[in-house]
Write an enzyme that holds these catalytic residues in place. Structure first.
Site, PDB file in Angstrom:
ATOM      1  N   GLY A 135      22.692  72.452   4.633  1.00  0.00           N
ATOM      2  CA  GLY A 135      21.813  72.002   5.701  1.00  0.00           C
ATOM      3  C   GLY A 135      21.209  73.155   6.473  1.00  0.00           C
ATOM      4  O   GLY A 135      20.504  74.000   5.929  1.00  0.00           O
ATOM      5  N   ILE A 137      22.723  75.685   7.864  1.00  0.00           N
ATOM      6  CA  ILE A 137      23.472  76.946   7.833  1.00  0.00           C
ATOM      7  C   ILE A 137      22.789  77.903   6.848  1.00  0.00           C
ATOM      8  O   ILE A 137      22.637  77.567   5.674  1.00  0.00           O
ATOM      9  CB  ILE A 137      24.931  76.711   7.382  1.00  0.00           C
ATOM     10  CG1 ILE A 137      25.610  75.667   8.269  1.00  0.00           C
ATOM     11  CG2 ILE A 137      25.715  78.016   7.415  1.00  0.00           C
ATOM     12  CD1 ILE A 137      26.979  75.251   7.786  1.00  0.00           C
ATOM     13  N   GLY A 188      26.919  56.453   9.980  1.00  0.00           N
ATOM     14  CA  GLY A 188      25.853  57.049   9.186  1.00  0.00           C
ATOM     15  C   GLY A 188      26.214  58.367   8.541  1.00  0.00           C
ATOM     16  O   GLY A 188      25.358  59.041   7.953  1.00  0.00           O
ATOM     17  N   GLU A 191      27.348  57.288   2.901  1.00  0.00           N
ATOM     18  CA  GLU A 191      26.459  56.314   2.284  1.00  0.00           C
ATOM     19  C   GLU A 191      27.226  55.021   1.996  1.00  0.00           C
ATOM     20  O   GLU A 191      28.462  54.994   1.979  1.00  0.00           O
ATOM     21  CB  GLU A 191      25.905  56.872   0.971  1.00  0.00           C
ATOM     22  CG  GLU A 191      25.135  58.169   1.115  1.00  0.00           C
ATOM     23  CD  GLU A 191      23.782  57.994   1.780  1.00  0.00           C
ATOM     24  OE1 GLU A 191      23.299  56.834   1.845  1.00  0.00           O
ATOM     25  OE2 GLU A 191      23.208  58.992   2.226  1.00  0.00           O
ATOM     26  N   ASP A 202      29.212  65.947  -4.868  1.00  0.00           N
ATOM     27  CA  ASP A 202      28.235  66.616  -4.017  1.00  0.00           C
ATOM     28  C   ASP A 202      28.644  68.061  -3.757  1.00  0.00           C
ATOM     29  O   ASP A 202      27.837  68.990  -3.898  1.00  0.00           O
ATOM     30  CB  ASP A 202      28.103  65.849  -2.693  1.00  0.00           C
ATOM     31  CG  ASP A 202      27.217  66.554  -1.683  1.00  0.00           C
ATOM     32  OD1 ASP A 202      25.994  66.399  -1.753  1.00  0.00           O
ATOM     33  OD2 ASP A 202      27.761  67.272  -0.816  1.00  0.00           O
ATOM     34  N   LYS A 206      26.960  71.988  -4.944  1.00  0.00           N
ATOM     35  CA  LYS A 206      26.713  73.084  -4.003  1.00  0.00           C
ATOM     36  C   LYS A 206      27.491  74.336  -4.390  1.00  0.00           C
ATOM     37  O   LYS A 206      26.985  75.456  -4.256  1.00  0.00           O
ATOM     38  CB  LYS A 206      27.086  72.626  -2.590  1.00  0.00           C
ATOM     39  CG  LYS A 206      26.198  71.497  -2.080  1.00  0.00           C
ATOM     40  CD  LYS A 206      26.704  70.920  -0.770  1.00  0.00           C
ATOM     41  CE  LYS A 206      25.799  69.805  -0.285  1.00  0.00           C
ATOM     42  NZ  LYS A 206      26.284  69.169   0.968  1.00  0.00           N
TER      43      LYS A 206
END
Length: 443
Positions: A135, A137, A188, A191, A202, A206
């Protein structure tokens, strides 16, 4: 190029809207940095009539990718559409049209990053993807620019906010995995289908990207060993706390003698480890360099404006390169060829929880097995259970090879005294003895 750079967006979801808001609200600062303005000239969407929370001229919206990719007036493409196949084809087409690309698509970069970088080089285009990993960072820029003169040995990270939120709630509030996940979904942070997050997929994408950049080598997504958190039990987190450890889902990448190890797995960190205090939806990446030693990058790992900040920062770099006439020189070809470390070459400490028959000599059998394999115990806790005549034994080993530990697990299955191996996890760092609670330390 003149006094204006025109950009096109592929996608106008939460992140794409954030990019447009940031460019509009920070236009004065951007002009000061660049000496030119930035104009959003076109945006690819699936439905032009959809109501959106962003101030944008409707005539800029299109459902035809050619309107963006083939427009000679558009200099830079920002890919925030997600998915893989379409994003891959559009990115290749952008490079062939001599357009620079900024992407936030971790799936795309993890699977096709090396090929896309090569295509960008061939067409003298820039390709940046800071927002794909953490994000807001600036971890990729930190590795490729800030630590460019160092030799990075290890990268560890909390790179998924959903799982970190769940583990924080389980650790701090005693919530079950199911209740913590439900709360994360309501807020939120998770998901409706949390599979990619909670199963570690995920984070694995990364870490493939981080490993490739940190060690200047190709890291295939298939080479990342992945274990998620959906099978974690609250009891393990509570026992870890007694020993002075905190559970986190850790992405781990290490390179030594051109041998690499890249994994994502639930890991007990000593409470004084820099990553142990990272809570809720926040991300952090810990980098160990040969010269600099320990550094850590911390901040919001997702969200509209934090992610947009990373995207627009990449955009600024692209425009500076354009003005200097050095576009297409940012990405480097992999410098070294590596092989994966095998289980004999991988070592660590391990947490193990087993159920055994509660009878005299039970622990002695287990202790003998480990002793025969030259695995010593750092800490041990044994408690009787109230049902079925069983006892629970929790161990933390000293350093041993993964191969030896796996051999121990196989032999434990064969012992009549062992009813069940409940769980086992990697341990990082040494918890101070005073934090070990009621756990007994063995010499």
């Amino acid at each position: 190029m003149g006094n204006k750079v025109s950009i096109g967006l592929l996608g106008l979801g939460v992140v794409g809207s954030g990019v447009i808001k940031l460019i509009k609200n920070h236009q004065e600062e951007l002009v000061h940095q660049l000496g030119c303005s930035i104009e959003v000239k076109g945006v690819l969407v699936r439905n032009v009539d959809k109501v959106r929370d962003v101030d944008l001229n409707q005539t800029f919206l299109t459902t035809d990718p050619a309107d963006i990719l083939q427009d000679p007036a558009i200099d830079v493409i920002i890919e925030v559409m997600g998915g893989i196949d379409e994003a891959y084809q559009y990115t290749l087409e952008a490079f062939r049209a001599k357009k620079h690309v900024v992407s936030a698509n971790k799936d795309l970069i993890a699977l096709h990053g090396t090929e896309l970088e090569e295509t960008a080089r061939q067409h003298k285009c820039d390709f940046y993807y800071e927002a794909s990993v953490a994000g807001g960072i600036p971890i990729l820029r930190g590795i490729t620019d800030g630590l460019a003169s160092d030799r990075i040995q290890k990268v560890m990270g909390i790179v998924n906010g959903t799982t970190n939120y769940i583990l924080t709630k389980m650790t701090n509030d005693g919530m079950t995995y199911e209740d913590a996940l439900k709360e994360a979904q309501e807020l939120g942070f998770a998901e409706a289908d949390p599979t990619a997050d909670v199963e570690g997929l995920d984070a694995a994408r990364k870490m493939a990207i981080l490993g490739r950049l940190a060690f200047s080598t190709d890291v295939a997504l298939s080479e990342v060993e992945v274990n998620g958190i959906k099978d974690l039990e609250l009891a393990d987190l509570q026992y870890g706390e007694k020993f002075g450890y905190t559970m986190k889902l850790i992405g781990f990448a290490q390179c030594e003698d051109q041998q690499i190890e890249v994994s994502v797995q639930p890991t007990f960190l000593s409470n004084d480890h820099p990553l142990a205090g990272v809570k809720n939806e926040y991300n952090a990446v810990y980098v160990y360099g040969d010269a600099v030693g320990e550094t850590m990058f911390y901040g919001p790992g997702a969200g509209s404006l934090p992610t947009a900040t990373a995207i627009v920062s990449d955009l600024v770099t692209v425009i500076k390169n354009m003005r200097l006439g050095i576009s297409g020189n940012a990405s480097l070809e992999p410098r070294i060829t590596t092989t994966l470390r095998n289980s004999e070459q991988r070592s660590g400490q391990y947490y193990l929880r087993i159920h055994v028959k509660d009878r005299i000599g039970a622990f002695s059998e287990i202790s003998t097995l480990f002793n025969d394999l030259s695995i010593s115990f750092k800490r041990i806790l044994q408690t009787p259970m109230k049902q079925n005549g069983l006892a629970e034994i929790i161990l933390i080993t000293h350093q041993t090879s993964l191969a030896t530990f796996e051999n121990a697990l196989n032999q434990l299955h064969e012992l009549d005294v062992v009813k069940q191996i409940k769980s086992y996890y990697k341990v990082e760092g040494d918890a101070p003895d005073e934090l070990a609670g009621t756990a007994k330390t063995l010499s």
